[in-house]
Scaffold this motif. Structure first.
Motif, PDB file in Angstrom:
ATOM      1  N   TYR A   1    -133.008  38.422 -53.364  1.00 50.78           N
ATOM      2  CA  TYR A   1    -133.907  37.538 -52.633  1.00 50.78           C
ATOM      3  C   TYR A   1    -133.281  37.096 -51.315  1.00 50.78           C
ATOM      4  CZ  TYR A   1    -136.655  37.583 -56.833  1.00 50.78           C
ATOM      5  OH  TYR A   1    -137.406  38.010 -57.899  1.00 50.78           O
ATOM      6  N   LEU A   2    -134.098  37.154 -50.270  1.00 52.45           N
ATOM      7  CA  LEU A   2    -133.598  36.882 -48.920  1.00 52.45           C
ATOM      8  C   LEU A   2    -133.043  35.473 -48.773  1.00 52.45           C
ATOM      9  CD1 LEU A   2    -136.363  38.636 -46.792  1.00 52.45           C
ATOM     10  CD2 LEU A   2    -133.947  39.271 -46.888  1.00 52.45           C
ATOM     11  N   SER A   3    -133.720  34.487 -49.364  1.00 48.81           N
ATOM     12  CA  SER A   3    -133.245  33.112 -49.179  1.00 48.81           C
ATOM     13  C   SER A   3    -131.902  32.895 -49.871  1.00 48.81           C
ATOM     14  CB  SER A   3    -134.278  32.104 -49.686  1.00 48.81           C
ATOM     15  OG  SER A   3    -134.543  32.300 -51.060  1.00 48.81           O
ATOM     16  N   ILE A   4    -131.689  33.535 -51.021  1.00 43.86           N
ATOM     17  CA  ILE A   4    -130.390  33.425 -51.692  1.00 43.86           C
ATOM     18  C   ILE A   4    -129.328  34.179 -50.899  1.00 43.86           C
ATOM     19  CG2 ILE A   4    -129.086  33.869 -53.796  1.00 43.86           C
ATOM     20  CD1 ILE A   4    -131.615  33.594 -55.415  1.00 43.86           C
ATOM     21  N   ALA A   5    -129.671  35.373 -50.412  1.00 43.55           N
ATOM     22  CA  ALA A   5    -128.730  36.137 -49.583  1.00 43.55           C
ATOM     23  C   ALA A   5    -128.326  35.333 -48.349  1.00 43.55           C
ATOM     24  CB  ALA A   5    -129.349  37.470 -49.170  1.00 43.55           C
ATOM     25  N   ALA A   6    -129.303  34.696 -47.720  1.00 38.08           N
ATOM     26  CA  ALA A   6    -129.016  33.877 -46.541  1.00 38.08           C
ATOM     27  C   ALA A   6    -128.135  32.694 -46.894  1.00 38.08           C
ATOM     28  CB  ALA A   6    -130.325  33.397 -45.915  1.00 38.08           C
ATOM     29  N   ALA A   7    -128.411  32.058 -48.046  1.00 36.99           N
ATOM     30  CA  ALA A   7    -127.585  30.930 -48.487  1.00 36.99           C
ATOM     31  C   ALA A   7    -126.150  31.384 -48.745  1.00 36.99           C
ATOM     32  CB  ALA A   7    -128.181  30.299 -49.744  1.00 36.99           C
ATOM     33  N   SER A   8    -125.988  32.582 -49.310  1.00 33.20           N
ATOM     34  CA  SER A   8    -124.636  33.083 -49.572  1.00 33.20           C
ATOM     35  C   SER A   8    -123.888  33.315 -48.270  1.00 33.20           C
ATOM     36  CB  SER A   8    -124.689  34.370 -50.413  1.00 33.20           C
ATOM     37  OG  SER A   8    -125.062  35.497 -49.649  1.00 33.20           O
ATOM     38  N   ILE A   9    -124.593  33.802 -47.251  1.00 36.45           N
ATOM     39  CA  ILE A   9    -123.958  34.049 -45.948  1.00 36.45           C
ATOM     40  C   ILE A   9    -123.565  32.733 -45.285  1.00 36.45           C
ATOM     41  CG2 ILE A   9    -124.429  34.865 -43.598  1.00 36.45           C
ATOM     42  CD1 ILE A   9    -126.136  37.105 -44.966  1.00 36.45           C
ATOM     43  N   LEU A  10    -124.449  31.750 -45.308  1.00 36.89           N
ATOM     44  CA  LEU A  10    -124.118  30.461 -44.698  1.00 36.89           C
ATOM     45  C   LEU A  10    -122.963  29.790 -45.430  1.00 36.89           C
ATOM     46  CD1 LEU A  10    -127.553  28.835 -43.775  1.00 36.89           C
ATOM     47  CD2 LEU A  10    -126.075  30.299 -42.394  1.00 36.89           C
ATOM     48  N   ALA A  11    -123.018  29.759 -46.757  1.00 35.97           N
ATOM     49  CA  ALA A  11    -121.938  29.123 -47.513  1.00 35.97           C
ATOM     50  C   ALA A  11    -120.603  29.808 -47.228  1.00 35.97           C
ATOM     51  CB  ALA A  11    -122.257  29.161 -49.009  1.00 35.97           C
ATOM     52  N   LYS A  12    -120.617  31.124 -47.208  1.00 37.74           N
ATOM     53  CA  LYS A  12    -119.394  31.892 -46.971  1.00 37.74           C
ATOM     54  C   LYS A  12    -118.856  31.683 -45.561  1.00 37.74           C
ATOM     55  CE  LYS A  12    -116.313  35.275 -47.491  1.00 37.74           C
ATOM     56  NZ  LYS A  12    -115.014  34.947 -48.132  1.00 37.74           N
ATOM     57  N   THR A  13    -119.698  31.766 -44.555  1.00 39.10           N
ATOM     58  CA  THR A  13    -119.211  31.647 -43.176  1.00 39.10           C
ATOM     59  C   THR A  13    -118.740  30.227 -42.860  1.00 39.10           C
ATOM     60  OG1 THR A  13    -121.487  31.333 -42.371  1.00 39.10           O
ATOM     61  CG2 THR A  13    -120.580  33.577 -42.281  1.00 39.10           C
ATOM     62  N   TYR A  14    -119.460  29.232 -43.361  1.00 39.24           N
ATOM     63  CA  TYR A  14    -119.018  27.853 -43.119  1.00 39.24           C
ATOM     64  C   TYR A  14    -117.699  27.582 -43.835  1.00 39.24           C
ATOM     65  CZ  TYR A  14    -123.136  26.044 -40.657  1.00 39.24           C
ATOM     66  OH  TYR A  14    -124.111  25.786 -39.710  1.00 39.24           O
ATOM     67  N   ARG A  15    -117.557  28.091 -45.036  1.00 39.42           N
ATOM     68  CA  ARG A  15    -116.306  27.869 -45.767  1.00 39.42           C
ATOM     69  C   ARG A  15    -115.147  28.617 -45.101  1.00 39.42           C
ATOM     70  NH1 ARG A  15    -112.619  29.310 -49.464  1.00 39.42           N
ATOM     71  NH2 ARG A  15    -111.882  27.562 -50.747  1.00 39.42           N
ATOM     72  N   ASP A  16    -115.370  29.857 -44.707  1.00 41.00           N
ATOM     73  CA  ASP A  16    -114.317  30.625 -44.040  1.00 41.00           C
ATOM     74  C   ASP A  16    -113.855  29.916 -42.778  1.00 41.00           C
ATOM     75  OD1 ASP A  16    -114.497  32.509 -46.025  1.00 41.00           O
ATOM     76  OD2 ASP A  16    -115.322  34.099 -44.741  1.00 41.00           O
ATOM     77  N   GLU A  17    -114.807  29.402 -42.033  1.00 37.94           N
ATOM     78  CA  GLU A  17    -114.483  28.670 -40.807  1.00 37.94           C
ATOM     79  C   GLU A  17    -113.638  27.436 -41.122  1.00 37.94           C
ATOM     80  OE1 GLU A  17    -117.606  26.411 -38.353  1.00 37.94           O
ATOM     81  OE2 GLU A  17    -117.497  28.371 -37.380  1.00 37.94           O
ATOM     82  N   TYR A  18    -113.993  26.747 -42.180  1.00 31.32           N
ATOM     83  CA  TYR A  18    -113.237  25.563 -42.595  1.00 31.32           C
ATOM     84  C   TYR A  18    -111.807  25.934 -42.986  1.00 31.32           C
ATOM     85  CZ  TYR A  18    -112.104  21.257 -45.120  1.00 31.32           C
ATOM     86  OH  TYR A  18    -111.505  20.095 -45.545  1.00 31.32           O
ATOM     87  N   MET A  19    -111.649  27.000 -43.770  1.00 32.86           N
ATOM     88  CA  MET A  19    -110.315  27.420 -44.197  1.00 32.86           C
ATOM     89  C   MET A  19    -109.483  27.933 -43.015  1.00 32.86           C
ATOM     90  SD  MET A  19    -110.197  26.552 -47.326  1.00 32.86           S
ATOM     91  CE  MET A  19    -108.571  27.232 -47.707  1.00 32.86           C
ATOM     92  N   ASP A  20    -110.123  28.563 -42.057  1.00 27.96           N
ATOM     93  CA  ASP A  20    -109.412  28.993 -40.847  1.00 27.96           C
ATOM     94  C   ASP A  20    -108.821  27.782 -40.128  1.00 27.96           C
ATOM     95  OD1 ASP A  20    -110.129  31.583 -41.398  1.00 27.96           O
ATOM     96  OD2 ASP A  20    -111.645  31.732 -39.819  1.00 27.96           O
ATOM     97  N   GLY A  21    -109.581  26.689 -40.100  1.00 25.43           N
ATOM     98  CA  GLY A  21    -109.079  25.465 -39.472  1.00 25.43           C
ATOM     99  C   GLY A  21    -107.890  24.890 -40.225  1.00 25.43           C
ATOM    100  N   LEU A  22    -107.965  24.869 -41.566  1.00 25.44           N
ATOM    101  CA  LEU A  22    -106.854  24.356 -42.361  1.00 25.44           C
ATOM    102  C   LEU A  22    -105.601  25.213 -42.207  1.00 25.44           C
ATOM    103  CD1 LEU A  22    -108.432  23.357 -45.823  1.00 25.44           C
ATOM    104  CD2 LEU A  22    -107.896  21.874 -43.874  1.00 25.44           C
ATOM    105  N   SER A  23    -105.794  26.500 -42.011  1.00 20.46           N
ATOM    106  CA  SER A  23    -104.654  27.423 -41.960  1.00 20.46           C
ATOM    107  C   SER A  23    -103.723  27.132 -40.786  1.00 20.46           C
ATOM    108  CB  SER A  23    -105.143  28.871 -41.869  1.00 20.46           C
ATOM    109  OG  SER A  23    -105.711  29.143 -40.604  1.00 20.46           O
ATOM    110  N   LYS A  24    -104.227  26.473 -39.767  1.00 16.61           N
ATOM    111  CA  LYS A  24    -103.386  26.165 -38.598  1.00 16.61           C
ATOM    112  C   LYS A  24    -102.247  25.220 -38.981  1.00 16.61           C
ATOM    113  CE  LYS A  24    -107.324  26.781 -35.512  1.00 16.61           C
ATOM    114  NZ  LYS A  24    -108.311  26.114 -34.641  1.00 16.61           N
ATOM    115  N   ASP A  25    -102.489  24.330 -39.930  1.00 17.33           N
ATOM    116  CA  ASP A  25    -101.459  23.393 -40.372  1.00 17.33           C
ATOM    117  C   ASP A  25    -100.684  23.898 -41.584  1.00 17.33           C
ATOM    118  OD1 ASP A  25    -102.055  21.467 -38.402  1.00 17.33           O
ATOM    119  OD2 ASP A  25    -103.694  20.672 -39.619  1.00 17.33           O
ATOM    120  N   PHE A  26    -101.197  24.948 -42.246  1.00 13.65           N
ATOM    121  CA  PHE A  26    -100.546  25.494 -43.444  1.00 13.65           C
ATOM    122  C   PHE A  26    -100.493  27.024 -43.368  1.00 13.65           C
ATOM    123  CE2 PHE A  26    -102.541  21.471 -44.512  1.00 13.65           C
ATOM    124  CZ  PHE A  26    -101.538  20.793 -45.200  1.00 13.65           C
TER     125      PHE A  26
END
Length: 198
Positions: free
Chosen positions: A130-155
């Protein structure tokens, strides 16, 4: 081909999470509502797409969705309520943040905690159906990856820039060498054939 809606007569929100199997960082979830009969041939389960393609699709989803929201639950909260309940909470928070009230919810997987008495359907491998679930998976993944990239600068020694908090060999070895960070989930246990961390 992925479908646009589970039941056409409903304003339907698709939900998915990212980061459930990680040793560190929050779990993220997203909720997406598309127009009825929405089509996008490029959308698919985030795990089946390259990082570049997910990044390209994110602004398209955000522009073309009727509504979307992304939310997270911290590592500290995960330790208090466990990762399964944290995944439900993250999805509930995403649904809370929608400006449009959903009348029906479809969720990737086989379990979900009911939300505000709104009917829901669990769909195994729904992010590939389903497109809406696929889209939700992409948003959750990209926002989380971006967040972890930010944390990685200090760790940097945990290699979160590459592993995003998942239990790779390099990540597990770094925990054994440097100990845990404030962002690690202290209730996780990694046993054979992996290393025991905590």
């Amino acid at each position: 081909m992925l479908l646009s809606t589970f039941q056409h007569e409903f304003i339907e929100a698709g939900c998915d999470e990212a980061g459930r199997g990680c040793l560190a960082g929050p779990v993220f979830a997203a909720a997406v509502i598309f127009p009825p009969d929405y089509r996008n041939a490029l959308l698919n389960d985030s795990k089946q797409l390259s990082e570049k393609k997910r990044t390209e699709l994110r602004p398209i989803i955000e522009r073309e969705a009727l509504d979307f929201a992304v939310a997270s639950v911290s590592a500290e909260e995960i330790d208090k309520i466990n990762i399964l309940n944290a995944s439900y909470l993250a999805m509930h928070r995403a649904l809370d943040s929608l400006k449009t009230k959903a009348a029906y919810i479809i969720v990737d997987g086989n379990r979900f905690k009911p939300y505000q008495n709104i009917p829901h359907q669990c769909v195994i491998k729904g992010d590939g159906k389903y497109l809406s679930i696929a889209a939700a998976s992409i948003l959750a993944k990209t926002y989380r990856d971006e967040y972890m990239d930010g944390l990685s600068k200090d760790f940097p020694h945990y290699d979160w820039l590459s592993n995003k908090g998942y239990p790779t060999v390099k990540h597990r070895n770094a925990v054994l060498e440097f100990g845990i960070s404030p962002h690690h989930r202290k209730t996780f246990r990694v046993t054979d054939p992996q290393l025991k961390l905590f």
